[in-house]
Design a protein around this motif. Sequence first.
Motif, PDB file in Angstrom:
ATOM      1  N   LEU A  14       0.805  -1.309  -0.113  1.00  0.00           N
ATOM      2  CA  LEU A  14      -0.005  -0.062   0.070  1.00  0.00           C
ATOM      3  C   LEU A  14       0.798   1.428   0.084  1.00  0.00           C
ATOM      4  O   LEU A  14       0.569   2.215  -0.747  1.00  0.00           O
ATOM      5  CB  LEU A  14      -1.018  -0.047   0.965  1.00  0.00           C
ATOM      6  CG  LEU A  14      -2.077  -1.079   0.981  1.00  0.00           C
ATOM      7  CD1 LEU A  14      -3.137  -0.979   2.218  1.00  0.00           C
ATOM      8  CD2 LEU A  14      -2.807  -0.889  -0.124  1.00  0.00           C
ATOM      9  N   THR A  17       1.898   1.681  -3.532  1.00  0.00           N
ATOM     10  CA  THR A  17       0.859   2.215  -4.435  1.00  0.00           C
ATOM     11  C   THR A  17       0.372   3.719  -4.030  1.00  0.00           C
ATOM     12  O   THR A  17      -0.009   4.417  -4.909  1.00  0.00           O
ATOM     13  CB  THR A  17      -0.503   1.182  -4.006  1.00  0.00           C
ATOM     14  OG1 THR A  17      -0.095  -0.352  -4.149  1.00  0.00           O
ATOM     15  CG2 THR A  17      -1.760   1.727  -5.064  1.00  0.00           C
ATOM     16  N   ALA A  18       0.466   4.007  -2.736  1.00  0.00           N
ATOM     17  CA  ALA A  18       0.172   5.426  -2.369  1.00  0.00           C
ATOM     18  C   ALA A  18       1.054   6.527  -3.291  1.00  0.00           C
ATOM     19  O   ALA A  18       0.575   7.319  -3.462  1.00  0.00           O
ATOM     20  CB  ALA A  18       0.285   5.628  -0.651  1.00  0.00           C
ATOM     21  N   VAL A  21      -0.393   7.034  -6.767  1.00  0.00           N
ATOM     22  CA  VAL A  21      -1.524   7.461  -7.006  1.00  0.00           C
ATOM     23  C   VAL A  21      -1.770   9.060  -6.444  1.00  0.00           C
ATOM     24  O   VAL A  21      -0.740   9.297  -5.505  1.00  0.00           O
ATOM     25  CB  VAL A  21      -2.804   6.712  -6.381  1.00  0.00           C
ATOM     26  CG1 VAL A  21      -3.013   5.516  -6.848  1.00  0.00           C
ATOM     27  CG2 VAL A  21      -2.713   6.585  -4.648  1.00  0.00           C
ATOM     28  N   LYS A  92      -6.392  -6.667  -3.630  1.00  0.00           N
ATOM     29  CA  LYS A  92      -5.660  -5.637  -4.434  1.00  0.00           C
ATOM     30  C   LYS A  92      -6.712  -4.916  -5.299  1.00  0.00           C
ATOM     31  O   LYS A  92      -6.852  -3.900  -5.812  1.00  0.00           O
ATOM     32  CB  LYS A  92      -4.360  -6.091  -5.246  1.00  0.00           C
ATOM     33  CG  LYS A  92      -3.239  -6.217  -4.154  1.00  0.00           C
ATOM     34  CD  LYS A  92      -2.062  -6.408  -4.890  1.00  0.00           C
ATOM     35  CE  LYS A  92      -1.708  -7.194  -6.209  1.00  0.00           C
ATOM     36  NZ  LYS A  92      -0.771  -7.197  -6.902  1.00  0.00           N
ATOM     37  N   HIS A  95      -9.446  -3.045  -3.813  1.00  0.00           N
ATOM     38  CA  HIS A  95      -8.621  -1.806  -3.448  1.00  0.00           C
ATOM     39  C   HIS A  95      -8.803  -0.898  -4.519  1.00  0.00           C
ATOM     40  O   HIS A  95      -8.878   0.283  -4.288  1.00  0.00           O
ATOM     41  CB  HIS A  95      -7.339  -1.896  -2.904  1.00  0.00           C
ATOM     42  CG  HIS A  95      -6.710  -0.740  -2.200  1.00  0.00           C
ATOM     43  ND1 HIS A  95      -7.116   0.019  -1.466  1.00  0.00           N
ATOM     44  CD2 HIS A  95      -5.774  -0.049  -3.018  1.00  0.00           C
ATOM     45  CE1 HIS A  95      -6.198   0.969  -1.431  1.00  0.00           C
ATOM     46  NE2 HIS A  95      -5.404   0.930  -2.372  1.00  0.00           N
ATOM     47  N   GLY A  96      -8.531  -1.433  -5.709  1.00  0.00           N
ATOM     48  CA  GLY A  96      -8.394  -0.756  -6.909  1.00  0.00           C
ATOM     49  C   GLY A  96      -9.740  -0.160  -7.362  1.00  0.00           C
ATOM     50  O   GLY A  96      -9.855   0.815  -7.632  1.00  0.00           O
ATOM     51  N   GLN A  98     -12.156   0.114  -5.111  1.00  0.00           N
ATOM     52  CA  GLN A  98     -12.863   1.348  -4.487  1.00  0.00           C
ATOM     53  C   GLN A  98     -11.975   2.662  -4.456  1.00  0.00           C
ATOM     54  O   GLN A  98     -12.629   3.852  -4.418  1.00  0.00           O
ATOM     55  CB  GLN A  98     -12.646   0.914  -2.897  1.00  0.00           C
ATOM     56  CG  GLN A  98     -13.169  -0.571  -2.595  1.00  0.00           C
ATOM     57  CD  GLN A  98     -14.761   0.026  -2.248  1.00  0.00           C
ATOM     58  OE1 GLN A  98     -15.071   1.105  -1.998  1.00  0.00           O
ATOM     59  NE2 GLN A  98     -15.528  -1.142  -2.925  1.00  0.00           N
ATOM     60  N   ARG A  99     -11.043   2.535  -5.022  1.00  0.00           N
ATOM     61  CA  ARG A  99     -10.056   3.758  -5.153  1.00  0.00           C
ATOM     62  C   ARG A  99     -10.713   4.660  -6.310  1.00  0.00           C
ATOM     63  O   ARG A  99     -10.508   5.602  -6.612  1.00  0.00           O
ATOM     64  CB  ARG A  99      -8.517   3.538  -5.633  1.00  0.00           C
ATOM     65  CG  ARG A  99      -7.362   4.428  -5.243  1.00  0.00           C
ATOM     66  CD  ARG A  99      -6.161   4.300  -5.411  1.00  0.00           C
ATOM     67  NE  ARG A  99      -6.017   3.773  -6.866  1.00  0.00           N
ATOM     68  CZ  ARG A  99      -5.235   2.745  -7.112  1.00  0.00           C
ATOM     69  NH1 ARG A  99      -4.575   2.144  -6.034  1.00  0.00           N
ATOM     70  NH2 ARG A  99      -5.077   2.159  -8.225  1.00  0.00           N
ATOM     71  N   HIS A 100     -11.286   3.783  -7.273  1.00  0.00           N
ATOM     72  CA  HIS A 100     -11.779   4.612  -8.487  1.00  0.00           C
ATOM     73  C   HIS A 100     -13.037   4.829  -8.519  1.00  0.00           C
ATOM     74  O   HIS A 100     -13.737   5.484  -9.414  1.00  0.00           O
ATOM     75  CB  HIS A 100     -11.641   3.703  -9.772  1.00  0.00           C
ATOM     76  CG  HIS A 100     -10.026   3.542 -10.165  1.00  0.00           C
ATOM     77  ND1 HIS A 100      -8.832   3.972  -9.265  1.00  0.00           N
ATOM     78  CD2 HIS A 100      -9.596   2.755 -11.195  1.00  0.00           C
ATOM     79  CE1 HIS A 100      -7.856   3.712 -10.127  1.00  0.00           C
ATOM     80  NE2 HIS A 100      -8.129   3.141 -10.987  1.00  0.00           N
TER      81      HIS A 100
END
Length: 101
Positions: A14, A17-18, A21, A92, A95-96, A98-100
């Motif tokens: 994470l 990944t942070a 993004v 993962k 998570h992706g 949810q992020r979009h």
Amino acid sequence: MNKKILFLSLAMTLPVTAFAVPGQGHAESWHHHGHGVEQLSKALELTKDQQAKLEGIFSQQREKIQALHEESQAAIKQVLTTQQLARWEELKQHHGEQRHK
């Protein structure tokens, strides 16, 4: 025990990944928020030379982050069992998604 390993593995990815993004409140987040050098140029009145240098810096940053991410992914895959790896991939993906949203 398996949940601990999965959690630690996910926690290790994470932060990487942070960086990949948009951030919040950091100077470098300008670039990730779609503002890029053009907006920075206007806001900071950058010269053409400064713009070119910033483009290079941001490009190197992206390359380094991508390489670190790939290295971390490979290391994590060596630690997890097949079942853990499948679940980790699901997490993962979730998570992706949810992020979009």
